[in-house]
Design a protein around this motif. Sequence first.
Motif, PDB file in Angstrom:
ATOM      1  N   GLY A   5      30.385   1.200  28.623  1.00  0.00           N
ATOM      2  CA  GLY A   5      30.685   1.603  29.992  1.00  0.00           C
ATOM      3  C   GLY A   5      29.821   0.900  31.015  1.00  0.00           C
ATOM      4  N   ALA A   6      28.547   0.712  30.686  1.00  0.00           N
ATOM      5  CA  ALA A   6      27.649   0.030  31.619  1.00  0.00           C
ATOM      6  C   ALA A   6      28.007  -1.448  31.726  1.00  0.00           C
ATOM      7  CB  ALA A   6      26.206   0.190  31.149  1.00  0.00           C
ATOM      8  N   ALA A   7      28.362  -2.066  30.594  1.00  0.00           N
ATOM      9  CA  ALA A   7      28.754  -3.475  30.631  1.00  0.00           C
ATOM     10  C   ALA A   7      30.011  -3.666  31.466  1.00  0.00           C
ATOM     11  CB  ALA A   7      28.978  -3.988  29.206  1.00  0.00           C
ATOM     12  N   ALA A   8      30.959  -2.738  31.329  1.00  0.00           N
ATOM     13  CA  ALA A   8      32.187  -2.825  32.116  1.00  0.00           C
ATOM     14  C   ALA A   8      31.893  -2.620  33.603  1.00  0.00           C
ATOM     15  CB  ALA A   8      33.189  -1.794  31.626  1.00  0.00           C
ATOM     16  N   ALA A   9      31.038  -1.645  33.918  1.00  0.00           N
ATOM     17  CA  ALA A   9      30.708  -1.380  35.320  1.00  0.00           C
ATOM     18  C   ALA A   9      29.984  -2.554  35.953  1.00  0.00           C
ATOM     19  CB  ALA A   9      29.852  -0.119  35.407  1.00  0.00           C
ATOM     20  N   ALA A  10      29.303  -3.357  35.134  1.00  0.00           N
ATOM     21  CA  ALA A  10      28.602  -4.529  35.654  1.00  0.00           C
ATOM     22  C   ALA A  10      29.536  -5.690  35.918  1.00  0.00           C
ATOM     23  CB  ALA A  10      27.508  -4.954  34.672  1.00  0.00           C
ATOM     24  N   GLY A  11      30.823  -5.533  35.600  1.00  0.00           N
ATOM     25  CA  GLY A  11      31.800  -6.570  35.880  1.00  0.00           C
ATOM     26  C   GLY A  11      31.964  -7.599  34.786  1.00  0.00           C
ATOM     27  N   ARG A  12      31.489  -7.329  33.593  1.00  0.00           N
ATOM     28  CA  ARG A  12      31.631  -8.280  32.499  1.00  0.00           C
ATOM     29  C   ARG A  12      33.087  -8.353  32.037  1.00  0.00           C
ATOM     30  NH1 ARG A  12      26.241  -7.349  28.635  1.00  0.00           N
ATOM     31  NH2 ARG A  12      24.718  -7.192  30.357  1.00  0.00           N
ATOM     32  N   VAL A  43      45.063   3.575  32.922  1.00  0.00           N
ATOM     33  CA  VAL A  43      43.941   2.824  33.514  1.00  0.00           C
ATOM     34  C   VAL A  43      44.416   1.474  34.021  1.00  0.00           C
ATOM     35  CG1 VAL A  43      42.179   4.010  32.174  1.00  0.00           C
ATOM     36  CG2 VAL A  43      43.207   1.930  31.250  1.00  0.00           C
ATOM     37  N   ASP A  44      45.450   0.895  33.362  1.00  0.00           N
ATOM     38  CA  ASP A  44      46.162  -0.278  33.870  1.00  0.00           C
ATOM     39  C   ASP A  44      45.245  -1.455  34.193  1.00  0.00           C
ATOM     40  OD1 ASP A  44      48.469  -1.641  34.505  1.00  0.00           O
ATOM     41  OD2 ASP A  44      48.456  -1.002  36.608  1.00  0.00           O
ATOM     42  N   ASP A  45      44.315  -1.726  33.307  1.00  0.00           N
ATOM     43  CA  ASP A  45      43.411  -2.865  33.416  1.00  0.00           C
ATOM     44  C   ASP A  45      43.052  -3.287  31.998  1.00  0.00           C
ATOM     45  OD1 ASP A  45      42.733  -3.865  36.027  1.00  0.00           O
ATOM     46  OD2 ASP A  45      41.808  -1.923  36.480  1.00  0.00           O
ATOM     47  N   PRO A  46      42.440  -4.454  31.817  1.00  0.00           N
ATOM     48  CA  PRO A  46      41.963  -4.806  30.474  1.00  0.00           C
ATOM     49  C   PRO A  46      41.156  -3.658  29.881  1.00  0.00           C
ATOM     50  CG  PRO A  46      41.693  -6.657  31.954  1.00  0.00           C
ATOM     51  CD  PRO A  46      42.138  -5.489  32.803  1.00  0.00           C
ATOM     52  N   THR A  47      41.450  -3.300  28.642  1.00  0.00           N
ATOM     53  CA  THR A  47      40.930  -2.050  28.079  1.00  0.00           C
ATOM     54  C   THR A  47      40.237  -2.284  26.747  1.00  0.00           C
ATOM     55  OG1 THR A  47      42.721  -0.803  29.128  1.00  0.00           O
ATOM     56  CG2 THR A  47      41.510   0.295  27.344  1.00  0.00           C
ATOM     57  N   VAL A  92      33.666  10.982  30.783  1.00  0.00           N
ATOM     58  CA  VAL A  92      34.489  10.280  31.764  1.00  0.00           C
ATOM     59  C   VAL A  92      33.780  10.329  33.110  1.00  0.00           C
ATOM     60  CG1 VAL A  92      36.678  10.299  33.025  1.00  0.00           C
ATOM     61  CG2 VAL A  92      36.644  10.737  30.552  1.00  0.00           C
ATOM     62  N   GLY A  93      33.480   9.171  33.643  1.00  0.00           N
ATOM     63  CA  GLY A  93      32.790   9.095  34.922  1.00  0.00           C
ATOM     64  C   GLY A  93      32.278   7.688  35.163  1.00  0.00           C
ATOM     65  N   PRO A  94      31.864   7.381  36.393  1.00  0.00           N
ATOM     66  CA  PRO A  94      31.367   6.044  36.718  1.00  0.00           C
ATOM     67  C   PRO A  94      30.228   5.622  35.802  1.00  0.00           C
ATOM     68  CG  PRO A  94      31.661   7.356  38.713  1.00  0.00           C
ATOM     69  CD  PRO A  94      31.853   8.290  37.556  1.00  0.00           C
ATOM     70  N   GLY A  95      30.312   4.410  35.277  1.00  0.00           N
ATOM     71  CA  GLY A  95      29.273   3.893  34.409  1.00  0.00           C
ATOM     72  C   GLY A  95      29.410   4.295  32.962  1.00  0.00           C
ATOM     73  N   HIS A  96      30.436   5.097  32.639  1.00  0.00           N
ATOM     74  CA  HIS A  96      30.602   5.519  31.255  1.00  0.00           C
ATOM     75  C   HIS A  96      32.066   5.297  30.870  1.00  0.00           C
ATOM     76  CE1 HIS A  96      28.478   8.317  28.144  1.00  0.00           C
ATOM     77  NE2 HIS A  96      29.102   7.316  27.578  1.00  0.00           N
ATOM     78  N   LEU A  97      32.818   6.324  30.527  1.00  0.00           N
ATOM     79  CA  LEU A  97      34.199   6.139  30.116  1.00  0.00           C
ATOM     80  C   LEU A  97      35.154   6.190  31.302  1.00  0.00           C
ATOM     81  CD1 LEU A  97      34.477   8.329  26.869  1.00  0.00           C
ATOM     82  CD2 LEU A  97      34.142   5.853  27.043  1.00  0.00           C
ATOM     83  N   ASP A  98      36.223   5.404  31.190  1.00  0.00           N
ATOM     84  CA  ASP A  98      37.296   5.466  32.189  1.00  0.00           C
ATOM     85  C   ASP A  98      38.427   6.366  31.731  1.00  0.00           C
ATOM     86  OD1 ASP A  98      36.484   3.330  34.260  1.00  0.00           O
ATOM     87  OD2 ASP A  98      36.218   2.324  32.333  1.00  0.00           O
ATOM     88  N   GLY A  99      38.441   6.690  30.442  1.00  0.00           N
ATOM     89  CA  GLY A  99      39.476   7.579  29.937  1.00  0.00           C
ATOM     90  C   GLY A  99      39.084   8.175  28.602  1.00  0.00           C
ATOM     91  N   ALA A 100      39.592   9.368  28.322  1.00  0.00           N
ATOM     92  CA  ALA A 100      39.348  10.051  27.048  1.00  0.00           C
ATOM     93  C   ALA A 100      40.671  10.608  26.549  1.00  0.00           C
ATOM     94  CB  ALA A 100      38.336  11.181  27.218  1.00  0.00           C
ATOM     95  N   GLY A 153      40.729   8.413  38.232  1.00  0.00           N
ATOM     96  CA  GLY A 153      41.618   7.895  39.265  1.00  0.00           C
ATOM     97  C   GLY A 153      40.853   7.156  40.334  1.00  0.00           C
ATOM     98  N   ASP A 154      39.530   7.246  40.301  1.00  0.00           N
ATOM     99  CA  ASP A 154      38.703   6.634  41.341  1.00  0.00           C
ATOM    100  C   ASP A 154      38.017   5.358  40.859  1.00  0.00           C
ATOM    101  OD1 ASP A 154      36.975   7.754  39.520  1.00  0.00           O
ATOM    102  OD2 ASP A 154      35.614   8.602  41.010  1.00  0.00           O
ATOM    103  N   ARG A 155      38.421   4.838  39.718  1.00  0.00           N
ATOM    104  CA  ARG A 155      37.735   3.686  39.160  1.00  0.00           C
ATOM    105  C   ARG A 155      38.023   2.432  39.969  1.00  0.00           C
ATOM    106  NH1 ARG A 155      40.678   0.450  35.936  1.00  0.00           N
ATOM    107  NH2 ARG A 155      38.788  -0.151  34.800  1.00  0.00           N
ATOM    108  N   THR A 156      37.105   1.477  39.899  1.00  0.00           N
ATOM    109  CA  THR A 156      37.280   0.192  40.583  1.00  0.00           C
ATOM    110  C   THR A 156      38.272  -0.660  39.810  1.00  0.00           C
ATOM    111  OG1 THR A 156      35.017   0.270  41.404  1.00  0.00           O
ATOM    112  CG2 THR A 156      36.108  -1.880  41.412  1.00  0.00           C
ATOM    113  N   ARG A 157      39.370  -0.988  40.434  1.00  0.00           N
ATOM    114  CA  ARG A 157      40.407  -1.763  39.765  1.00  0.00           C
ATOM    115  C   ARG A 157      39.948  -3.199  39.561  1.00  0.00           C
ATOM    116  NH1 ARG A 157      45.337   0.203  39.438  1.00  0.00           N
ATOM    117  NH2 ARG A 157      45.292  -1.268  37.715  1.00  0.00           N
TER     118      ARG A 157
END
Length: 546
Positions: free
Chosen positions: A159-166, A92-96, A63-71, A38-42
């Motif tokens: 997860g790392a690629a997503a956290a980097a904003g790709r 998660v309501d974002d590109p998945t 599930v956590g920052p830098g890894h999975l947004d959902g399980a 619930g704390d992920r960057t939208r």
Amino acid sequence: MKKLINAPENAVPEALTGVARVTEGAALVEGHRVLVRGDRTRGRVAVVSGGGSGHEPAFAGYVGPGHLDGAVCGEVFASPGVDAVLAAIRAVDDPTLLVVMNYTGDRLNFGLAAQLARAEGRECAMITVADDVALDADDDVTAGRRGLAGTVLVTKVAGAAAAAGRSLDEVTEAARAAAAAVGTMGLALTPATVPGGEAGFSLGDEEIEIGLGIHGEPGVRRESLRPADDLVDELVETVCADRGIGAGDRVVVLVNGTGATPPMELSIVLRRAVEGLGERGVTVERGWSGTFLSSIDMGGVSVALLPVDDDRLALIDAPARSAGWPSGSGVLSGPASEPVPSVEVPGEATPTSGDGTGRLRATAEAVGRAVRDAEGHLTELDAATGDGDLGTSLSRGATAVLDDLDTTDLDDPVATLRMVAAAVRRAIGGTSGPLLATALLHAAEHLESDGSPDEALRAAADGIADLGGARRGDRTLLDALYPAADALASSGSMADAADAAAEGAEATATMTPRRGRSSYLGERAHGHRDAGAEAVVIVLRALADA
């Protein structure tokens, strides 16, 4: 099979609730076995994975920052349904990106959910991981290669690629490329048992399954148990051959326990995997051992190798704050082909080599052999009332003494006793090492001060009593050593001392222990001789015979 559960049908939701309570920023999706951040960057790509439960810490533990947004969690060893996967995508309501292991149920349910999500106007992609090199990639008879623990490395990259904003395309390509590169192979020592069910297969005491999946099914073949290094070499060789990994390549290594494998054994496997890769000229950039994707309570291990370049390694190294990912570890201390670094520590000088070849050498060798021959007997005795390690510990000490016989003057009894004390102290940990070493040192000091040889055993016993705090009647080795010391001082006969020690050891079977691990058993120790006292008998018998 005993399980710490309430009811089999509640095992998955109760376990998932436990994970959710200790996962910062995460929440359960109402009505589904889905954990999301619930704390992920939208506005960033969300990475979601999952499958059947029973593989913890996968996938909710990642599930956590830098890894999975959902399980998304199904029943034990069963794929979650389409609605649960769709609920995760909506939450998660974002590109998945969905990262799925290559099992028919997972492909169908996650694939249909992705299709439904796209029909709702959501961006959703899916990749499958089929890293099991034990199966033929071109086999059209089976459902294809299975997803194994290499999946954890793929989700970390994603997860790392997503956290980097790709972008979704970029995250998908990074994950797809990692999935195509990673290779994994495993083996089982024991089967898995689902809650409320039975073991998936049975194995004899010396049997193992090679090349198996993660759902309790048998492997591709059954073999006899071999030393760990032999088995690890086979796993590494198979993965390298299949993935085309060779000299000049760079990899990360993930040694995965399947649920019931102790960390010690996993570290042994990691050690050999790193060494074997180094011998092949492969650079091991990172290495981990632990339980990353289990099969409930299966005893076994898998080895996953993921080739890396600078970009992929940076994604592996990127920070991830999930319970199951070993952040802050995995960096090797040096090239895999070099010995582990060591530090010289100032200490006692190495004994000077001597040339004594007479009675002391023969006596030391006889005692060492007797102790090693008694390993099984002492282990059995110690297991009945202690932790079962005495036989192994004393055998290890005896081997160290035999190895050091050429490092001192065996014509000098005092020097010999001190050499034996030093070898025992280095080789035996726990309580036995220091107690035996102090006994030998006290005997040496007694002889050095011109004490009677017939009183040396008493000096040794007093040394143990002073350091350990035990006394006669406490059901310890002193209950054999003190009677032996009395007999030796009285008659001067080592045979008499050994007989007295045997009587003392036999008497411990009726004593209530007051020292050592057996003291926790109280009267339950009755009927069993103390293993330490029995060891005294073995040593003195060997001395008498020699």
